[in-house]
Write a protein that holds these residues in place. Sequence first.
Motif, PDB file in Angstrom:
ATOM      1  N   ALA A   1       0.826  -1.209   0.000  1.00 18.28           N
ATOM      2  CA  ALA A   1       0.000   0.000   0.000  1.00 18.28           C
ATOM      3  C   ALA A   1       0.858   1.257   0.000  1.00 18.28           C
ATOM      4  O   ALA A   1       0.580   2.223  -0.726  1.00 18.28           O
ATOM      5  CB  ALA A   1      -0.945  -0.005   1.198  1.00 18.28           C
ATOM      6  N   LEU A   2       1.919   1.264   0.801  1.00 22.62           N
ATOM      7  CA  LEU A   2       2.776   2.448   0.878  1.00 22.62           C
ATOM      8  C   LEU A   2       3.613   2.615  -0.383  1.00 22.62           C
ATOM      9  O   LEU A   2       3.887   3.740  -0.820  1.00 22.62           O
ATOM     10  CB  LEU A   2       3.683   2.344   2.104  1.00 22.62           C
ATOM     11  CG  LEU A   2       2.975   2.376   3.464  1.00 22.62           C
ATOM     12  CD1 LEU A   2       3.953   2.035   4.576  1.00 22.62           C
ATOM     13  CD2 LEU A   2       2.323   3.728   3.714  1.00 22.62           C
ATOM     14  N   ALA A   3       4.031   1.499  -0.980  1.00 22.96           N
ATOM     15  CA  ALA A   3       4.876   1.564  -2.180  1.00 22.96           C
ATOM     16  C   ALA A   3       4.080   1.904  -3.434  1.00 22.96           C
ATOM     17  O   ALA A   3       4.640   2.412  -4.409  1.00 22.96           O
ATOM     18  CB  ALA A   3       5.601   0.232  -2.377  1.00 22.96           C
ATOM     19  N   ALA A   4       2.782   1.643  -3.420  1.00 22.53           N
ATOM     20  CA  ALA A   4       1.972   1.820  -4.635  1.00 22.53           C
ATOM     21  C   ALA A   4       1.808   3.271  -5.038  1.00 22.53           C
ATOM     22  O   ALA A   4       1.610   3.567  -6.216  1.00 22.53           O
ATOM     23  CB  ALA A   4       0.603   1.178  -4.432  1.00 22.53           C
ATOM     24  N   GLY A   5       1.890   4.207  -4.055  1.00 23.76           N
ATOM     25  CA  GLY A   5       1.660   5.599  -4.376  1.00 23.76           C
ATOM     26  C   GLY A   5       0.213   5.836  -4.771  1.00 23.76           C
ATOM     27  O   GLY A   5      -0.628   4.957  -4.622  1.00 23.76           O
ATOM     28  N   PRO A   6      -0.131   6.998  -5.298  1.00 17.09           N
ATOM     29  CA  PRO A   6       0.762   8.140  -5.544  1.00 17.09           C
ATOM     30  C   PRO A   6       0.966   9.050  -4.336  1.00 17.09           C
ATOM     31  O   PRO A   6       1.738  10.008  -4.402  1.00 17.09           O
ATOM     32  CB  PRO A   6       0.023   8.894  -6.652  1.00 17.09           C
ATOM     33  CG  PRO A   6      -1.428   8.666  -6.325  1.00 17.09           C
ATOM     34  CD  PRO A   6      -1.504   7.257  -5.786  1.00 17.09           C
ATOM     35  N   HIS A   7       0.274   8.752  -3.235  1.00 16.81           N
ATOM     36  CA  HIS A   7       0.303   9.669  -2.088  1.00 16.81           C
ATOM     37  C   HIS A   7       1.440   9.377  -1.133  1.00 16.81           C
ATOM     38  O   HIS A   7       1.826  10.253  -0.352  1.00 16.81           O
ATOM     39  CB  HIS A   7      -1.034   9.596  -1.341  1.00 16.81           C
ATOM     40  CG  HIS A   7      -2.217   9.817  -2.216  1.00 16.81           C
ATOM     41  ND1 HIS A   7      -2.532  11.055  -2.722  1.00 16.81           N
ATOM     42  CD2 HIS A   7      -3.151   8.956  -2.711  1.00 16.81           C
ATOM     43  CE1 HIS A   7      -3.621  10.954  -3.471  1.00 16.81           C
ATOM     44  NE2 HIS A   7      -4.004   9.691  -3.485  1.00 16.81           N
TER      45      HIS A   7
ATOM     46  N   PHE B   1     -11.938  -1.203   9.212  1.00 17.22           N
ATOM     47  CA  PHE B   1     -13.326  -0.988   8.824  1.00 17.22           C
ATOM     48  C   PHE B   1     -13.616   0.476   8.514  1.00 17.22           C
ATOM     49  O   PHE B   1     -14.450   0.780   7.653  1.00 17.22           O
ATOM     50  CB  PHE B   1     -14.263  -1.441   9.956  1.00 17.22           C
ATOM     51  CG  PHE B   1     -14.399  -2.925  10.113  1.00 17.22           C
ATOM     52  CD1 PHE B   1     -15.514  -3.592   9.625  1.00 17.22           C
ATOM     53  CD2 PHE B   1     -13.424  -3.663  10.759  1.00 17.22           C
ATOM     54  CE1 PHE B   1     -15.649  -4.961   9.784  1.00 17.22           C
ATOM     55  CE2 PHE B   1     -13.550  -5.030  10.922  1.00 17.22           C
ATOM     56  CZ  PHE B   1     -14.663  -5.684  10.434  1.00 17.22           C
ATOM     57  N   ARG B   2     -12.963   1.384   9.199  1.00 16.36           N
ATOM     58  CA  ARG B   2     -13.333   2.794   9.138  1.00 16.36           C
ATOM     59  C   ARG B   2     -12.935   3.472   7.825  1.00 16.36           C
ATOM     60  O   ARG B   2     -13.321   4.626   7.595  1.00 16.36           O
ATOM     61  CB  ARG B   2     -12.717   3.533  10.318  1.00 16.36           C
ATOM     62  CG  ARG B   2     -13.247   3.089  11.684  1.00 16.36           C
ATOM     63  CD  ARG B   2     -14.700   3.454  11.911  1.00 16.36           C
ATOM     64  NE  ARG B   2     -14.873   4.872  12.023  1.00 16.36           N
ATOM     65  CZ  ARG B   2     -14.700   5.569  13.140  1.00 16.36           C
ATOM     66  NH1 ARG B   2     -14.326   4.946  14.253  1.00 16.36           N
ATOM     67  NH2 ARG B   2     -14.876   6.863  13.141  1.00 16.36           N
ATOM     68  N   TYR B   3     -12.185   2.798   6.988  1.00 18.81           N
ATOM     69  CA  TYR B   3     -11.730   3.402   5.739  1.00 18.81           C
ATOM     70  C   TYR B   3     -12.525   2.908   4.530  1.00 18.81           C
ATOM     71  O   TYR B   3     -12.123   3.123   3.387  1.00 18.81           O
ATOM     72  CB  TYR B   3     -10.239   3.137   5.548  1.00 18.81           C
ATOM     73  CG  TYR B   3      -9.403   3.777   6.626  1.00 18.81           C
ATOM     74  CD1 TYR B   3      -8.981   5.098   6.523  1.00 18.81           C
ATOM     75  CD2 TYR B   3      -9.062   3.078   7.779  1.00 18.81           C
ATOM     76  CE1 TYR B   3      -8.234   5.693   7.520  1.00 18.81           C
ATOM     77  CE2 TYR B   3      -8.311   3.664   8.786  1.00 18.81           C
ATOM     78  CZ  TYR B   3      -7.901   4.971   8.651  1.00 18.81           C
ATOM     79  OH  TYR B   3      -7.168   5.558   9.660  1.00 18.81           O
TER      80      TYR B   3
ATOM     81  N   ALA C   1      -3.624   4.945   3.074  1.00 23.83           N
ATOM     82  CA  ALA C   1      -2.420   5.643   2.639  1.00 23.83           C
ATOM     83  C   ALA C   1      -2.735   7.072   2.208  1.00 23.83           C
ATOM     84  O   ALA C   1      -1.992   8.011   2.538  1.00 23.83           O
ATOM     85  CB  ALA C   1      -1.753   4.875   1.500  1.00 23.83           C
ATOM     86  N   ARG C   2      -3.832   7.234   1.473  1.00 26.16           N
ATOM     87  CA  ARG C   2      -4.208   8.584   1.017  1.00 26.16           C
ATOM     88  C   ARG C   2      -4.537   9.494   2.196  1.00 26.16           C
ATOM     89  O   ARG C   2      -4.084  10.641   2.256  1.00 26.16           O
ATOM     90  CB  ARG C   2      -5.394   8.495   0.071  1.00 26.16           C
ATOM     91  CG  ARG C   2      -5.932   9.857  -0.370  1.00 26.16           C
ATOM     92  CD  ARG C   2      -7.067   9.728  -1.360  1.00 26.16           C
ATOM     93  NE  ARG C   2      -8.150   8.895  -0.863  1.00 26.16           N
ATOM     94  CZ  ARG C   2      -9.070   9.310   0.021  1.00 26.16           C
ATOM     95  NH1 ARG C   2      -9.021  10.542   0.512  1.00 26.16           N
ATOM     96  NH2 ARG C   2     -10.034   8.490   0.408  1.00 26.16           N
ATOM     97  N   GLU C   3      -5.329   9.004   3.145  1.00 27.87           N
ATOM     98  CA  GLU C   3      -5.693   9.827   4.298  1.00 27.87           C
ATOM     99  C   GLU C   3      -4.488  10.134   5.176  1.00 27.87           C
ATOM    100  O   GLU C   3      -4.389  11.231   5.740  1.00 27.87           O
ATOM    101  CB  GLU C   3      -6.798   9.150   5.109  1.00 27.87           C
ATOM    102  CG  GLU C   3      -8.143   9.130   4.409  1.00 27.87           C
ATOM    103  CD  GLU C   3      -9.288   8.753   5.335  1.00 27.87           C
ATOM    104  OE1 GLU C   3      -9.116   8.828   6.576  1.00 27.87           O
ATOM    105  OE2 GLU C   3     -10.357   8.401   4.815  1.00 27.87           O
TER     106      GLU C   3
END
Length: 289
Positions: A22-28, A123-125, A254-256
């Motif tokens: 998730a962290l490596a995928a980007g773009p954020h 769950f919250r995302y 990751a985006r948030e």
Amino acid sequence: MEPVSVGLVGAGPWAEMVHAPALAAGPHTRLAGVWARRPEAADELAGRHRAPSFERLEDLFEVSEAIAFSVPPAVQAEIGVLAAKAGKALLLEKPLAADLDGARRLADAIGEAGVASQMVFTFRYSPATTAFLDRARELGPFGGYAANISGALQGGPFATPWRLERGAVLDVGPHMIDLLDAALGPVVSVRAHGDPLGWVGLMLEHANGAVSEASLCMAAQGELPPARVEVYGREGSALLLGSELGDDVFATVAREFADTVRRGGGHPLDARHGLRLQEIIADAERQLG
């Protein structure tokens, strides 16, 4: 926004399945590197995502704006304090720590350092959860029920030492308490019965007078239903199933998190929220002996 460079602490199954990709995928976000207690595991996971691995935590901190954690709760509490003191934003797993003292130390360190924190309450995302909570608040809710039943303690990648020792209350309890808390109002007391390594029942009282129950088990076998949360009120009912969460949950995390780091202002699922849930869990575990 420029991607946030996030260092990853941990290289176990959850880091491999969730955090690193998730962290490596980007773009954020950008995976700045990996540190783990087993250097060979850090090397393998980092190499898979074309990131460096580090033998020293300080070197990981040096190349990272933020630190994500995928380690046992006691380790998260210990290293999280170091990361906060180094001025790094923190992406934290649940529970916040292995015990209430550790959770307080970590939350206090984050507050004193003035760094951002955000917790991965999966769950919250999900849009399904957002819709469920919006509906729940419209109901004039007065009661609810949650169940999280699995066979995780029977074996597999998540039959880890801390889960085998502490069981369902510390592991899946934060998810279910958090959802009932969000749907029905702040939890103000808990009554617990059962066995954390078998079946546990929690009765929760909420600040507005609502009452809810949660059933937690990680020792079941056979075909099992998905986790569920139900809320009932004067205007109807609402239901959330774990099977409805969707595949983009961790991209949203990751985006948030990147937005929290870049824009400031905090996140509702921060370490202080995690501390409040840990207080409820500690009370339940005390009652269970």
